[in-house]
Design an enzyme around this catalytic site. Structure first.
Site, short mmCIF file in Angstrom:
data_model
loop_
_atom_site.label_atom_id
_atom_site.label_comp_id
_atom_site.label_asym_id
_atom_site.label_seq_id
_atom_site.Cartn_x
_atom_site.Cartn_y
_atom_site.Cartn_z
CB THR A 1 -0.94 0.00 1.22
OG1 THR A 1 -1.78 -1.15 1.16
CG2 THR A 1 -1.82 1.25 1.24
CB SER B 1 2.44 -8.01 1.37
OG SER B 1 1.27 -7.76 2.11
CB SER B 2 -2.34 -10.48 -0.35
OG SER B 2 -2.55 -9.68 -1.50
CB THR C 1 0.06 -3.83 6.51
OG1 THR C 1 -1.19 -3.67 5.81
CG2 THR C 1 0.78 -2.49 6.57
CG ASP C 2 -2.91 -7.69 3.12
OD1 ASP C 2 -3.32 -6.79 3.88
OD2 ASP C 2 -3.51 -8.02 2.08
#
Length: 320
Positions: free
Chosen positions: A17, A59-60, A92-93
């Site tokens: 993000t 990051s997912s 941040t995931d």
């Protein structure tokens, strides 16, 4: 007397993000390292910053190989003795996972700081520039040496080990299950090639024990189970854990509850007492995402079931 030379910090960007702008298809990571750094503040005592554009993904979408690639990039940056610290920008995931993986190999005392953002760069609430500034300053702070990998978000630094994403939205994204976990490390180089396969399952009333059998059949090297309460399940799960261990698959037991320790307290055929007797290793504090990362790293570096048990025992504050 000559002035003190500024600190040298390497910033490794991976997307997330913090590097995203809003499009018709949602927020997408598009900003380069130089663009991220251009949004920061410049002060007379600012460190010298060098950047590495490693990847640009949510990051997912990261794979275990991607996560090991990030850890390798950190190690590469630290081969330069003139570098004072490293900052990694990350979504941040799954930041809690990659940051913990980095911490497992963080034998170097120089600071490594992960940071990201809750809001895209074009949001009126954009928090990425401030988080990146804070992370760079934390990496340049001599007091950060020897503290292991840290996550810096919303003005707060947390140890990566034990951290978890506590809310889906909002700048204060992370909390910790325990702020004083020991830091057993993995020695040797970061593994290359295909990492070991480790599956993870959340348990619930009516969960199919066949999930475990399916992982075994598909050649998983390890399985992490997030049990109910303090690490409990159904007797049918215990039976499958026993069969998995007979096939050489390492099983780690944790809990789906956010806070508190996992303790082998209950029996009844499916309690943690039974699961431990069936061969599961109890992860007393690390929750499923980080327990899975630990097991993946351990198995990828050639550790056996006994060494896995030793690691999780050494990760327990009771042992210190």
């Amino acid at each position: 007397m000559s002035p003190t030379a500024p600190k040298r910090i390497v910033v490794i960007t991976t997307g997330g993000t913090i590097a995203s702008r809003t499009t018709a298809d949602g927020a997408v990571p598009v900003l380069s390292a130089s663009e991220l750094l251009s949004d920061g503040t410049e002060a007379p005592d600012s460190p010298d910053v060098e950047s590495v554009d490693l990847m640009s993904v949510d990051s997912s979408s990261l794979t275990p190989s991607d996560q090991f690639r990030i850890v390798t990039a950190i190690a590469d940056a630290l081969t330069d003795p003139g570098v004072d610290g490293v900052v990694v920008t990350h979504g941040t995931d799954t930041m809690e996972e990659t940051a913990f993986l980095a911490d497992l190999f963080a034998g170097d005392r120089r600071p490594v700081i992960f940071t990201g953002a809750a809001y895209p760069s074009d949001s009126p609430h954009s928090d990425g520039p401030a988080n990146l500034d804070d992370a760079i300053r934390l990496a340049a702070d001599p007091a950060s040496r020897g503290r292991g990998v840290q996550i810096m978000m919303a003005g707060t630094a947390l140890a990566a080990r034990g951290a978890f994403k506590a809310q889906t939205a909002g700048a204060e994204a992370f909390d910790t299950v325990h702020d004083g976990l020991p830091r057993p490390l993995l020695t040797g180089p970061v593994p290359v090639g295909h990492p070991a396969r480790v599956d993870a399952y959340t348990l619930y009333p009516g969960v199919s024990p066949g999930l475990i059998a399916a992982s075994v059949a598909q050649n998983a090297a390890g399985i992490v189970l997030a049990g109910t309460g303090s690490g409990n399940a159904h007797p049918d799960i215990t039976a499958e854990v026993s069969l998995a261990r007979q096939r050489g698959v390492v099983v780690v037991l944790t809990t789906r509850v956010p806070l508190g320790p996992v303790a082998a307290t209950y029996g009844g055929g499916g309690g943690a007492v039974d699961l431990e007797r069936a061969g599961a290793v109890v992860s007393r504090w690390l929750r499923a995402p980080q327990a899975r990362i630990a097991l993946l790293a351990l198995l990828s570096t050639g550790c056996d079931a006994a060494e896995v048990a030793d690691f999780f025992s050494a990760s327990d504050p009771r042992e210190r």
